[in-house]
Design a protein around this motif. Structure first.
Motif, PDB file in Angstrom:
ATOM      1  N   ALA A  84       0.999  -1.246  -0.147  1.00 59.46           N
ATOM      2  CA  ALA A  84       0.065   0.076  -0.094  1.00 59.46           C
ATOM      3  C   ALA A  84       0.844   1.282   0.091  1.00 59.46           C
ATOM      4  O   ALA A  84       0.489   2.098  -0.636  1.00 59.46           O
ATOM      5  CB  ALA A  84      -1.045  -0.081   1.170  1.00 59.46           C
ATOM      6  N   GLN A  85       2.084   1.188   0.789  1.00 63.14           N
ATOM      7  CA  GLN A  85       2.804   2.318   0.761  1.00 63.14           C
ATOM      8  C   GLN A  85       3.620   2.614  -0.519  1.00 63.14           C
ATOM      9  O   GLN A  85       4.138   3.541  -1.045  1.00 63.14           O
ATOM     10  CB  GLN A  85       3.903   2.403   1.929  1.00 63.14           C
ATOM     11  CG  GLN A  85       3.205   2.495   3.347  1.00 63.14           C
ATOM     12  CD  GLN A  85       4.203   2.893   4.271  1.00 63.14           C
ATOM     13  OE1 GLN A  85       5.262   3.554   4.002  1.00 63.14           O
ATOM     14  NE2 GLN A  85       3.878   2.855   5.694  1.00 63.14           N
ATOM     15  N   ALA A  86       3.573   1.446  -1.379  1.00 61.27           N
ATOM     16  CA  ALA A  86       4.121   1.884  -2.724  1.00 61.27           C
ATOM     17  C   ALA A  86       3.093   1.903  -3.723  1.00 61.27           C
ATOM     18  O   ALA A  86       3.427   1.783  -4.708  1.00 61.27           O
ATOM     19  CB  ALA A  86       4.860   0.296  -2.884  1.00 61.27           C
ATOM     20  N   GLY A  87       1.988   2.551  -3.251  1.00 61.41           N
ATOM     21  CA  GLY A  87       1.109   2.617  -4.032  1.00 61.41           C
ATOM     22  C   GLY A  87       0.289   1.771  -4.820  1.00 61.41           C
ATOM     23  O   GLY A  87      -0.478   1.986  -5.902  1.00 61.41           O
ATOM     24  N   MET A  88       0.109   0.639  -4.184  1.00 60.60           N
ATOM     25  CA  MET A  88      -0.663  -0.559  -4.832  1.00 60.60           C
ATOM     26  C   MET A  88      -1.987  -1.095  -3.955  1.00 60.60           C
ATOM     27  O   MET A  88      -1.765  -0.990  -2.685  1.00 60.60           O
ATOM     28  CB  MET A  88       0.282  -1.901  -4.843  1.00 60.60           C
ATOM     29  CG  MET A  88       1.647  -1.782  -5.582  1.00 60.60           C
ATOM     30  SD  MET A  88       2.781  -3.164  -5.354  1.00 60.60           S
ATOM     31  CE  MET A  88       4.427  -2.571  -5.913  1.00 60.60           C
ATOM     32  N   GLU A  89      -2.858  -1.650  -4.521  1.00 65.32           N
ATOM     33  CA  GLU A  89      -4.132  -1.798  -4.189  1.00 65.32           C
ATOM     34  C   GLU A  89      -4.409  -3.206  -3.829  1.00 65.32           C
ATOM     35  O   GLU A  89      -5.342  -3.515  -3.218  1.00 65.32           O
ATOM     36  CB  GLU A  89      -5.339  -1.081  -4.922  1.00 65.32           C
ATOM     37  CG  GLU A  89      -5.200   0.269  -5.040  1.00 65.32           C
ATOM     38  CD  GLU A  89      -6.510   0.926  -5.836  1.00 65.32           C
ATOM     39  OE1 GLU A  89      -6.970   0.225  -6.339  1.00 65.32           O
ATOM     40  OE2 GLU A  89      -6.497   2.182  -5.812  1.00 65.32           O
ATOM     41  N   ALA A  90      -3.685  -3.961  -4.303  1.00 66.81           N
ATOM     42  CA  ALA A  90      -3.848  -5.274  -4.356  1.00 66.81           C
ATOM     43  C   ALA A  90      -2.534  -6.434  -4.302  1.00 66.81           C
ATOM     44  O   ALA A  90      -1.599  -5.960  -4.929  1.00 66.81           O
ATOM     45  CB  ALA A  90      -4.469  -5.911  -5.550  1.00 66.81           C
ATOM     46  N   ALA A  91      -2.688  -7.523  -3.976  1.00 65.77           N
ATOM     47  CA  ALA A  91      -1.706  -8.303  -3.680  1.00 65.77           C
ATOM     48  C   ALA A  91      -1.963  -9.912  -4.216  1.00 65.77           C
ATOM     49  O   ALA A  91      -3.121 -10.082  -4.007  1.00 65.77           O
ATOM     50  CB  ALA A  91      -0.950  -8.550  -2.278  1.00 65.77           C
TER      51      ALA A  91
END
Length: 910
Positions: A137-144
């Motif tokens: 999330a801190q890397a700008g991502m919304e999914a894993a």
């Protein structure tokens, strides 16, 4: 809407595994060559996922630089998807900062291509860390997207049916301990559920009926994911034709040659409100426990120790030292750090750092570790010397022949430690005469007694050893090398507390005696020692009785050794059926002697002379060759024995609230596991261990589904157990596997060595080098404390102990830096500092912490001198997000959530 089948073409590229790197490399070149050709001739081939790791670009272009323009064009067009990582790491066996560097380097490598896939991609990590949602999330991502951790996985990654899924769907909400949530997507049918799609109608009809039904079984939306590829799978060149067949056979279903970003966007648009929330670590604990692959943490312990050393030197020593030097006007060597990190991270893929590969892989890893370490040490040497040259040492001018030196503490806490430094008393250039004459001249120099003095003139007790004359050389930046001989002395003493993120300056001076002190010996008997905080007694069997004077807790039987057979492989530990463990609990130690007592410390050496079985009986080799499942193997340990001599050095220092252990032995046995054990007798249902950016709390008892007799876990550097009134922590470097035994004493068992002879998994791959027949050593620290409210204090001590001081000799001179200094100060209850560095993109000073507690806290930080820069709240990608207001001379106060990862960047004026 009807069903939408998203077919994502990919290959899962283990850079090295069942073949050494270069043999995989050759196949990678062929794969990407084929991919570029397919993209050129087939406009319907929409997308290919390059396994989420940018190192594949480096590896390909190393051999195929002439095709870079083609590669870049297809990446820019979005037909080849790259990133977010540099490599697909094992999350638990690489440090917190290594996980961050992996993302930073991945983004840095993707930047010239204009695209970076913002999906947290964990296809085959052997379990997933609890803070992964916060990181992505801190890397700008919304999914894993991940393959393991919330479902039972069996031999060769087979999917096991069970009622114990943490989620009934392949989609779920994954929450970090701080409350950060991302969409989690599980490869419920593994990442090969859409491989080798048939083109012919009859075969295709059977294929799609089975694969669509399997995907629908777990999907929470009409969007179904089929992964068109597998491990080292070549490109399916006729996938467009195969999808055309599918569209004709299933006109009511939409088939899309897709990519992860589009797939995730469509899934997010139709998610139900009933998704399960899964919290923290994903380690397949709701399974039978055989294929969690946790025992990769103890395969080739020696390589994991090299990795731990390399990480610590890079992130905890070299980066801070270089950052401090940059604050004094020196250039920060971003290029060298990138090279050192990349070289180190090439050993971090899950099949590499887990050491579940063929022997050739592990041999090459040693070379990479050495290359990275050598670059790191060069960075440390250069910047420590530059800083030492800027320190004002004129306070020692009143002493004749003073030898000043500077001790740098790059940890986030003040550190008092025993310092040992080699000092040049005098040097003679080789150009000044013949070698023999110079050696004779230097050897004849009289050496008087002396001591170490502080900047204020306080004389400290020190021991001095004459090391004689040594050859050395200097490499000036403006002229040819200067070889010389030098007379060397080795000085040891107990330092004063050295400021956090700073240094102290000392000098060895001849003909000065240390002040008389009332300090007494720490040794209280032939087998015991004591300081202000702890008393230690060595028992007849070599175990330790430790009394913590602060908590009034006494721990007995500490440090016994356990040895068991191992019928498993590099992935899984399996004790031979019906065999009891061998221990030293009833074995009298062979000797115990005081080997060192000086300068505020004492060390005893305990020797155990033990005989253990030499290997498994011949049945094990037959079972390996026949691929008998590990749980069904009947092999026993041999009746032939070999000696196992274990030397344990126990060190207590004045003023220390901890006890240091150093264990060494020469392993001559095969097919076994060796552990050191610490009974705590603390009553608690849970224990804790350091993981990536968190101190994870774990149950002592497994879930009902667990049937494996072993219940081992991962740790970064420490694990422990505590109650309201007592706590016991064991810290180590590179020993990543531990177990809290269900023995009524909550014994912490730390694995020192695991010797096995096969890779395991899907074939027969002998690995004789994984028997680790060689010398081994390990360092451990016992940290008793006064209960769970003091747990973070103990963790801070473990962090402080793991970071070595850097000591450099300098001259007597007047310079701009004071003799004692700290570049900046911080405070924060529950906060642990993980890095100080410079940003490659902005040059900003970067500092990062995490809240190791589950309580709200406040981080206070001041500005580095001269204090005319600006602090910003940032993220793990080191972006300036929010300027922090502060007034000159006053610290900034930042509220911190429980378990939050906090990054601040300091922009210095240009």
């Amino acid at each position: 809407m009807g069903k939408v089948v998203h077919v994502i073409s990919h290959t899962h590229w283990d850079r090295e595994w069942y073949m050494p790197y270069e043999k995989h490399h050759v196949r990678l070149i062929a794969l990407v060559d084929e991919l570029l050709d397919v993209l050129e001739r087939d406009p319907e081939f929409r997308s290919f996922h390059l396994d989420g790791q940018t190192i594949m670009l480096d590896d390909y272009l190393q051999v195929r630089p002439e095709r870079k323009e083609e590669l870049e064009r297809y990446i820019r067009e979005g037909r080849i998807r790259i990133g977010p990582w540099y490599i697909l790491q094992d999350e638990f066996l690489t440090s917190a900062e290594a996980n961050v560097r992996n993302l930073l380097v991945g983004r840095q490598d993707a930047k010239p291509y204009g695209r970076w896939t913002k999906i947290g991609y964990f296809p085959d990590s052997f379990g997933n860390i609890g803070q992964a949602p916060q990181l992505v999330a801190q890397a700008g991502m919304e999914a894993a997207v991940f393959g393991r951790g919330v479902k039972p996985t069996g031999f060769n990654n087979s999917v096991q049916q069970s009622d114990s899924y943490e989620s009934p769907y392949s989609e779920m909400i994954w929450e970090s301990p701080d409350g950060t949530r991302v969409l989690g997507i599980l490869f419920a049918n593994w990442y090969h559920n859409g491989m080798e799609i048939p083109v012919q109608d009859e075969e295709a009809a059977r294929y799609w009926k089975e694969r669509i039904a399997a995907a629908e079984q777990y999907a929470s939306t009409p969007h179904l994911l089929l992964m068109n590829g597998c491990d080292h799978q070549p490109v399916q060149t006729d996938v467009s034709e195969a999808l055309a067949t599918a569209r004709r056979l299933y006109p009511d279903t939409e088939f899309v040659h897709s990519n992860f970003e589009d797939y995730v966007r469509h899934v997010q648009s139709q998610l139900p409100d009933t998704l399960n929330v899964i919290n923290g670590e994903l380690r397949s604990l709701r399974s039978d426990g055989w294929y969690t692959l946790v025992n990769t943490a103890s395969s080739h312990v020696d390589l994991k120790q090299r990795n731990a050393t390399g990480q610590t030197l890079l992130e905890k020593v070299a980066e801070p030292i270089a950052a401090f030097a940059s604050m004094q006007g020196e250039a920060y060597p971003h290029h060298l750090f990138t090279y050192a990190w990349k070289t180190l991270m090439q050993n971090h893929p899950h099949d590499s750092i887990c050491c579940c590969s063929v022997d050739e892989v592990h041999m090459e890893m040693i070379t990479r570790f050495e290359k990275s370490r050598q670059v790191t040490e060069a960075i440390i040497d250069e910047h420590a010397e530059k800083l030492a040259a800027r320190v004002n040492t004129s306070c020692f001018a009143r002493y004749e022949k003073a030898l000043p030196f500077v001790a740098f503490n790059t940890s986030g806490w003040p550190k008092q430690s025993r310092i040992t430094v080699d000092l040049e008393v005098e040097r003679a250039l080789l150009s000044a005469g013949k070698a023999a004459e110079l050696i004779e001249k230097l050897s004849s120099l009289p050496l008087s007694s002396g001591c170490v003095v502080t900047e204020t003139g306080e004389a400290l007790e020190a021991s001095t050893e004459d090391l004689g004359v040594r050859f050395a050389y200097k490499l000036p930046n403006d002229r040819f090398r200067e070889p010389y001989y030098a007379r060397i002395i080795r000085v040891s003493f107990m330092s004063d507390p050295i400021p956090a993120l700073g240094y102290c300056t000392y000098a060895w001076v001849p003909e000065v005696k240390s002040a008389e002190t009332a300090a007494t010996s720490l040794v209280t008997s032939p087998h015991s020692m004591e300081n202000e905080w702890l008393s230690v007694r060595i028992e007849d069997n070599g175990t330790l009785t430790l009394h913590d004077k602060h908590s009034q807790q006494t721990y007995t039987g500490l440090g016994w050794f356990e040895d068991t057979g191992d019928n498993g492989n590099e992935y899984v530990y399996v004790k031979p059926q019906g065999e009891a463990a061998l221990t030293t609990k009833r074995l009298e130690m062979s000797s115990c002697e005081l080997v060192e007592e000086s300068c505020g410390s004492a060390t005893f050496e305990i020797v155990h002379q033990w005989k253990i079985p030499s290997e498994a009986n011949p049945l094990l080799q037959n079972e390996i060759e026949a691929m008998v499942p590990i749980m069904e193997r009947k092999a026993k340990r041999s009746h032939t024995t070999v000696p196992l001599i274990i030397r344990t050095r126990v060190t207590l220092e004045r003023g220390a609230r901890l006890l240091k252990l150093s264990v060494s032995f020469n392993n001559k046995a095969k097919d076994h596991r060796l552990r050191i054990c610490f009974p705590t007798s603390i009553i608690a249902d849970t224990h804790y261990a350091e993981s990536v950016f968190e101190i994870a709390e774990r149950n002592n008892e497994p879930y009902p589904e667990w049937v494996n007799p072993s219940y081992c876990h991962h740790q970064q550097t420490f694990a422990g157990i505590d109650s309201d009134t007592a706590g016991f922590m064991v810290s180590s470097e590179g020993l990543h596997e531990y177990e809290v035994l269900r023995d009524g004493q909550n014994t912490i068992a730390v694995t020192l060595l695991r010797s096995v002879g096969e890779l395991g998994d899907w074939g027969v791959f002998p690995t004789p080098d994984s028997q680790c027949l060689d010398w081994h050593s390990a360092t451990l620290t016992i940290i008793p404390y006064s209960g769970r409210l003091s747990r973070i204090d103990a963790a801070s001590e473990a962090y402080r102990q793991s970071i070595p001081l850097v000591v450099r000799q300098t001259e007597v001179h007047s310079r701009e830096l004071p003799p004692t200094h700290s570049w900046f100060h911080w405070e924060g209850e529950g906060m642990l500092l993980t890095t100080v560095k410079a940003s490659a993109e902005t040059g900003d000073l970067v500092a990062r912490w995490f809240n190791a507690s589950r309580r709200h806290t406040v981080l206070a930080i001041d500005s580095p001198a001269p204090g005319d820069g600006v602090w910003y709240k940032s993220n793990i990608m080191e972006e300036r997000l929010q300027q922090l207001d502060h007034t000159a001379g006053n610290p900034i106060h930042i509220p911190v959530r429980p378990a939050e990862i906090v990054t601040l960047v300091y922009a210095q004026p240009k």
